[in-house]
Write an enzyme that holds these catalytic residues in place. Sequence first.
Site, PDB file in Angstrom:
ATOM      1  N   CYS A 164      -4.521 -25.638 -19.822  1.00  0.00           N
ATOM      2  CA  CYS A 164      -3.091 -26.041 -20.489  1.00  0.00           C
ATOM      3  C   CYS A 164      -3.365 -26.972 -21.359  1.00  0.00           C
ATOM      4  O   CYS A 164      -4.225 -27.000 -22.579  1.00  0.00           O
ATOM      5  CB  CYS A 164      -2.180 -26.184 -19.628  1.00  0.00           C
ATOM      6  N   HIS A 182      -1.541 -20.824 -16.659  1.00  0.00           N
ATOM      7  CA  HIS A 182      -1.813 -21.593 -15.325  1.00  0.00           C
ATOM      8  C   HIS A 182      -2.439 -20.573 -14.376  1.00  0.00           C
ATOM      9  O   HIS A 182      -1.514 -20.037 -13.669  1.00  0.00           O
ATOM     10  CB  HIS A 182      -0.605 -22.235 -14.828  1.00  0.00           C
ATOM     11  N   GLU A 218      -3.313 -21.184 -11.558  1.00  0.00           N
ATOM     12  CA  GLU A 218      -2.976 -21.595 -10.203  1.00  0.00           C
ATOM     13  C   GLU A 218      -1.879 -21.140  -9.824  1.00  0.00           C
ATOM     14  O   GLU A 218      -1.080 -21.271  -8.764  1.00  0.00           O
ATOM     15  CB  GLU A 218      -3.468 -23.015 -10.174  1.00  0.00           C
TER      16      GLU A 218
END
Length: 363
Positions: A246, A331, A333
């Site tokens: 990001c 993202h 995760e």
Amino acid sequence: MKKQLILADGTIFIGEGFGSDADTVGEVVFNTGMTGYQEILSDPSYCGQIVTLTYPLIGNYGINRDDFESINPAVRGFIVKEAADFPSNWRNEFTIDEYFRMKKIPGIAGIDTRKLTRIIRQYGTLKGAICSIEEDAEKVLEELRNKSLPTDQVHQVSTKNPYPSPGRGKRVVLVDFGMKHGILRELNQRDCDVIVVPYNTTAEEILMLRPDGIMLSNGPGDPKDVPEAIEMLKGVLGKIPLFGICLGHQLFALASGADTTKMKFGHRGSNHPVKDLATGKVAITSQNHGYTVDLDSIAGTRLEVTHIALNDGTVEGLKHLDYPAFTVQYHPEASPGPEDANYLFDKFMEMIESAKQEVGQHA
């Protein structure tokens, strides 16, 4: 308690207040996720922003102890169609009203979030204020238009001091620009010996920690407001394997000679399709960003585009052609969202191992 949402373009919405009674000002953005409001409200990347959730019912499974992405939320406010008063979930501990009161976050419900989202999509993100219905709207509007939004969001949310998250595996320095706990969790699951450092840590200080790899976290705001990090990256590129997410992705691009631009309304949600150009595979991803790497600016650099967003063709991934370094705009995760791209953490571990072996062969 009646409240009003006033946008810088003069639009006014009337709704019901929840959470803190305080007034607030911020950049009004929208997130299209159907679930994950707890992770959204605690994501440090929303620092300075008032978040509109397009899904109509928010708070129906309450707030629990496990799903936070930071200890102290940095979001400025929440805008919802309906705030659930009686959540139903076995993990529930607080309603969103109770939690927002504790954390002094103002919210407004009863807003036509579809109309608000259409305004943002048409005109771009706008400054907005949530305040009491008794406030003079014209006066608030004038103050809002004259007010400059902060540019030090990363400074606000980054850790002030380095700290370890010990493991017995590869040593990873995680640069905290507004880190979601999900990133640290993924590294911990791979038994990494993680050292989290502030956003303004120098290249020399990072290299002194003798890391096997460097992780650049997500974070809020404009990457060009973090010149310290760009200088740091110029000092570590090519010396240590690197993975950025990001804001980390955008900073990597700037340090490598590319440029970034502000998007009209950004990507915020948990169902954004991203194509891997090498394999042709598409992952459904979680995203939260208002800036993007300028595709045209990559020409003439040593960067290669690895992923693109299928919705609008923007850059979603980069790798360096000379050094062991790659980044993604989304993202992997998740938290919240799908885990389609979780394999990228394993790819980072493999890259570190390959770099070690290469050093061993030349030793």
